[in-house]
Enzyme design. Structure first.
Site, PDB file in Angstrom:
ATOM      1  N   ASP A 149       0.820  -1.217   0.000  1.00  0.00           N
ATOM      2  CA  ASP A 149       0.000   0.000   0.000  1.00  0.00           C
ATOM      3  C   ASP A 149       0.859   1.276   0.000  1.00  0.00           C
ATOM      4  OD1 ASP A 149      -2.430   1.329   0.054  1.00  0.00           O
ATOM      5  OD2 ASP A 149      -3.232   0.144   1.710  1.00  0.00           O
ATOM      6  N   ASP A 204      -9.754   3.697  -3.692  1.00  0.00           N
ATOM      7  CA  ASP A 204     -10.533   2.512  -3.288  1.00  0.00           C
ATOM      8  C   ASP A 204     -11.930   2.481  -3.895  1.00  0.00           C
ATOM      9  OD1 ASP A 204      -8.362   1.992  -1.781  1.00  0.00           O
ATOM     10  OD2 ASP A 204      -9.391   1.951   0.147  1.00  0.00           O
TER      11      ASP A 204
HETATM   12  C1  GLA Z   1      -5.901   1.383   1.411  1.00  0.00           C
HETATM   13  C2  GLA Z   1      -6.037   0.395   0.257  1.00  0.00           C
HETATM   14  C3  GLA Z   1      -7.197  -0.543   0.541  1.00  0.00           C
HETATM   15  C4  GLA Z   1      -6.950  -1.286   1.847  1.00  0.00           C
HETATM   16  C5  GLA Z   1      -6.737  -0.293   2.970  1.00  0.00           C
HETATM   17  C6  GLA Z   1      -6.267  -0.975   4.255  1.00  0.00           C
HETATM   18  O1  GLA Z   1      -6.985   2.230   1.474  1.00  0.00           O
HETATM   19  O2  GLA Z   1      -6.220   1.066  -0.954  1.00  0.00           O
HETATM   20  O3  GLA Z   1      -7.372  -1.454  -0.529  1.00  0.00           O
HETATM   21  O4  GLA Z   1      -5.850  -2.117   1.698  1.00  0.00           O
HETATM   22  O5  GLA Z   1      -5.759   0.680   2.651  1.00  0.00           O
HETATM   23  O6  GLA Z   1      -6.025  -0.090   5.295  1.00  0.00           O
END
Ligand code: GLA
Length: 404
Positions: A149, A204
């Site tokens: 990430d 996301d």
């Molecule tokens: C980010 C990523 C998500 C998930 C969260 C976890 O937002 O893009 O897909 O992995 O972190 O905290």
């Protein structure tokens, strides 16, 4: 002397080239699996992950091609006195290795999550400065897939940070699929193909077909259509072992049936990884039917790995076309509007050349394709006869054409 210098620099270059490349051929087709985040966020523990692995097998998802069980954020505990990462002792009391063993014993693969920053997005220990130690640990535990990430990275350079982790994985000596999650901020499609097997192209996903959630101005999450629209211009970066990741699926998390069908269809057409994000232990038959649709999975997993292109858009109905191996093609109609539309399919309209791959679709009386509509909304037939159907709002019709 000169000879010696030339030899040393040759081997040094060879060494750098070999180690700065990702593991080869770990994702010839888009990875398929499950990830904990969309449904459970931080509420994960070893018991539920084991149950999910059981359900992956018992439900028929494994047989349909899903293989990775990936735990996302919140599995981490503290680092030990030497700096090695440990698992959260309460939630994963048997340790990560035992969980990986359990998953492997079911014939599945195991994925884990970390972050390029000091801390993960949920505030657990990140990998910054510990990349090589973390990679060693993952290899020891039997990890097969790493999602990496981009939170809390302050002034880090994205390309450099992901390259570091990629090299760390390579040195650790276990083939691990490297899935970067930098949300498309630094155009990862332009620089990731030698270091990663898949890269997130957007922020996301949220469990909604057509919306943007603003989260009080702090960050945005996106609906299915918004993510689809953000793929514009990216298809030439996708292919075997290098995938545009449109984020994990929201199938089974509450959208209407037709919206879920459209969501799954478009992820398959775009050659996105298929990482389910629902609770596999409690899914309806409808959800299971969508996630295991054979025709669509074979469209997604086609060995050419060519992503679809948008052919046209009329009255908010988009036509998407994907070249497939053996001269097959997939043609899908996506109704983005709030109204039902009549789709009249005149097959000869699809005589075309895909400008990216130069593949030609020829439909005529001497070049006939059999068609199957993947959701069985239209009876099978062939391209000698045009067809038509009503297409409800936020739904798809999707044909696989097989050369006769
Ligand atoms: C980010 C990523 C998500 C998930 C969260 C976890 O937002 O893009 O897909 O992995 O972190 O905290």
């Amino acid at each position: 002397m000169r000879m010696k210098f030339a030899l040393i620099s040759f081997f040094l270059t060879l060494f750098l080239v070999v180690f700065s490349q990702k593991y080869n051929n770990l994702a010839p087709t888009p990875p398929m699996g499950w990830n904990s985040w969309n449904k459970f966020s931080c509420a994960i523990d070893e018991k539920s992950i084991r149950e999910i692995a059981d359900a992956m097998v018992a439900s028929g998802m494994k047989a349909a091609g899903y293989e990775y069980i990936n735990i996302d954020d919140c599995w981490q505990g503290e680092r030990d006195s030497l700096g090695f990462i440990t698992a959260d002792r309460l939630k994963f009391s048997s340790g990560i290795k035992a969980l990986a063993d359990y998953i492997h014993a079911k014939g599945l693969k195991f994925g884990i999550y970390s972050c390029a920053g000091d801390k993960t997005c949920a505030g657990r220990a990140g990998s910054r400065g510990y990349e090589y130690q973390d990679a060693i640990m993952y290899a020891k535990w039997g990890v097969d897939f790493l999602k990496f990430d981009w939170c809390n990275t302050s002034n880090l350079n994205a390309q450099g940070a992901y390259q570091t982790m990629s090299e760390a994985l390579k040195r650790a000596g276990r083939p691990i699929v490297f899935s970067t999650c930098e949300w498309g901020k630094n155009k990862p499609w332009q620089w990731s193909k030698n270091m990663a097997h898949l890269w997130r192209t957007t922020g996301d996903i949220t469990n909604c077909f057509d919306c943007v959630d603003e989260h009080g101005g702090k960050f945005k999450t996106y609906g299915v259509l918004q993510i689809l629209d953000m793929q514009q211009g990216l298809r030439n970066y996708a292919g075997p072992n290098q995938w545009n990741d449109m984020d994990m699926l929201e199938v089974g998390n509450g959208m209407s049936l037709n919206e879920q069908r459209a969501h799954f269809t478009m992820w398959c057409m775009m050659s996105s990884p298929l990482i389910a994000g629902n609770d596999l232990r409690n899914m309806s038959n409808e959800t299971l039917k969508i996630l295991t649709n054979k025709e669509l999975i074979s469209i997604n997993q086609d060995s050419l790995g060519i992503s679809a292109f948008k052919f046209e858009c009329t009255d908010s109905v988009e036509t998407w076309i994907k070249p497939l191996s053996k001269d097959d093609w997939a043609i899908c109609f996506l109704n983005r509007s709030a109204k039902i539309r009549l789709v009249a399919v005149d097959w000869k309209r699809f005589n075309l050349t895909d400008s990216l791959t130069n593949r030609e679709l020829k439909i005529s009386s001497s070049s006939v394709y059999k068609f199957t509509e993947v959701w069985e909304q239209i009876k099978e037939g062939d391209t000698r006869k045009n067809t038509c159907a009503f297409l409800p709002s936020r739904d798809v019709l999707c044909f696989r054409l097989r050369k006769q």
